[in-house]
Scaffold this active site. Structure first.
Site, PDB file in Angstrom:
ATOM      1  N   SER A 132      42.833  39.448  40.676  1.00 59.37           N
ATOM      2  CA  SER A 132      42.009  40.653  40.469  1.00 59.37           C
ATOM      3  C   SER A 132      40.800  40.365  39.564  1.00 59.37           C
ATOM      4  CB  SER A 132      42.835  41.827  39.944  1.00 59.37           C
ATOM      5  OG  SER A 132      43.915  41.470  39.136  1.00 59.37           O
ATOM      6  N   SER A 177      43.489  31.517  38.802  1.00 60.82           N
ATOM      7  CA  SER A 177      44.566  30.794  39.470  1.00 60.82           C
ATOM      8  C   SER A 177      45.164  29.751  38.515  1.00 60.82           C
ATOM      9  CB  SER A 177      43.997  30.103  40.719  1.00 60.82           C
ATOM     10  OG  SER A 177      45.019  29.463  41.421  1.00 60.82           O
ATOM     11  N   GLY A 212      44.328  37.179  35.972  1.00 61.60           N
ATOM     12  CA  GLY A 212      43.955  35.898  35.372  1.00 61.60           C
ATOM     13  C   GLY A 212      43.583  34.923  36.475  1.00 61.60           C
ATOM     14  N   SER A 245      46.791  30.276  35.878  1.00 58.75           N
ATOM     15  CA  SER A 245      46.882  30.695  34.474  1.00 58.75           C
ATOM     16  C   SER A 245      48.339  30.959  34.100  1.00 58.75           C
ATOM     17  CB  SER A 245      46.020  31.939  34.217  1.00 58.75           C
ATOM     18  OG  SER A 245      46.441  33.019  35.022  1.00 58.75           O
ATOM     19  N   GLY A 246      49.171  31.259  35.105  1.00 60.79           N
ATOM     20  CA  GLY A 246      50.601  31.472  34.830  1.00 60.79           C
ATOM     21  C   GLY A 246      51.133  32.827  35.258  1.00 60.79           C
ATOM     22  N   LYS A 247      50.372  33.567  36.057  1.00 60.96           N
ATOM     23  CA  LYS A 247      50.767  34.932  36.426  1.00 60.96           C
ATOM     24  C   LYS A 247      52.138  34.971  37.126  1.00 60.96           C
ATOM     25  CE  LYS A 247      47.048  35.511  38.906  1.00 60.96           C
ATOM     26  NZ  LYS A 247      46.485  34.156  38.670  1.00 60.96           N
ATOM     27  N   SER A 248      52.302  34.183  38.181  1.00 60.77           N
ATOM     28  CA  SER A 248      53.557  34.235  38.949  1.00 60.77           C
ATOM     29  C   SER A 248      54.728  33.761  38.103  1.00 60.77           C
ATOM     30  CB  SER A 248      53.462  33.374  40.209  1.00 60.77           C
ATOM     31  OG  SER A 248      52.417  33.824  41.028  1.00 60.77           O
TER      32      SER A 248
END
Ligand code: ADP
Length: 204
Positions: free
Chosen positions: A112, A40, A38, A42-45
């Site tokens: 990615s 930057s 997703g 977006s909430g991945k970490s």
């Protein structure tokens, strides 16, 4: 350079180890790689962190491979050109596969951006273990969040090749899971992933 090209070396002969997946059959769960993609912010970490806690509570051994951490070590020689991003993803996928073989459930949090590189990561890890999660948020929402101030810098031209600004993000067409972080809380996103895992990825 095309990092995805096969570069065979005739002097390499992979040893046929007796138990290449020694850890698997003894585990009460099937290891997997949850690959979060997703833009930057977006909430991945954030979701990776909460998912990690939830998976450990289920008794899984877990590990997080987070973009910024990886870029501080394993991939610190790489920049953000398309080929460097591809190499970043290739290395993370190879490490994730080794961890998977050791029995860990791996959570990858990496922008990615190209579908080709995600496809390549899937091929390295194996389709049956690869859970692609699109951590989705509109660019405007991510830009408003901007927890690291990166969008601001990118808009000022201080960061080049920034995904969503002057670098492309291929929206996943058929991810295993999609979480809309504008609509869902962190807890709801985690539950959505856990539900998918429970339905599709139980011990075989
Ligand atoms: P990424 O890893 O995709 O760059 P981060 O997790 O670092 O994103 O940052 C996302 C930011 O958005 C965090 O500050 C987080 O607290 C905030 N946020 C607000 N609402 C949500 C939500 N529903 N899901 C995930 N993150 C959210």
């Amino acid at each position: 350079m095309n990092y995805f090209a096969q570069r065979p070396n005739q002097n390499l002969h992979a040893f046929a180890f007796t138990q290449p997946h020694a850890g698997h059959s003894r585990l009460p769960y099937q290891p997997m790689v949850v690959w979060m993609t997703g833009i930057s912010a977006s909430g991945k970490s954030t979701i990776a962190d909460a998912l990690d806690v939830a998976l450990q509570a289920q008794g899984r051994l877990t590990c997080i491979l987070d973009g910024d951490s990886v870029r501080g070590g394993l991939c610190r020689d790489l920049g953000f050109t398309d080929s460097d991003r591809d190499e970043n993803i290739r290395r993370v996928a190879e490490v994730a596969r080794l961890m998977l073989e050791a029995g860990l459930s791996v959570i990858v949090a990496l922008i990615s951006p190209s579908s080709a590189s995600r496809h390549y990561a899937r091929s390295i890890i194996g389709n049956e273990y690869f859970v692609e999660v699109h951590v989705d948020a509109p660019l405007e929402t991510a830009e408003l969040r901007d927890p690291k101030g990166l969008y601001k810098k990118a808009r000022l031209g201080l960061i080049k090749h920034f995904t969503g600004i002057d670098s492309n993000y291929d929206v996943p067409v058929f991810p295993e899971v999609r979480v809309d972080t504008q609509a869902l809380s962190v807890e709801q996103s985690v539950q959505t992933i856990l539900d998918w895992v429970a339905r599709n990825h139980a011990r075989t």
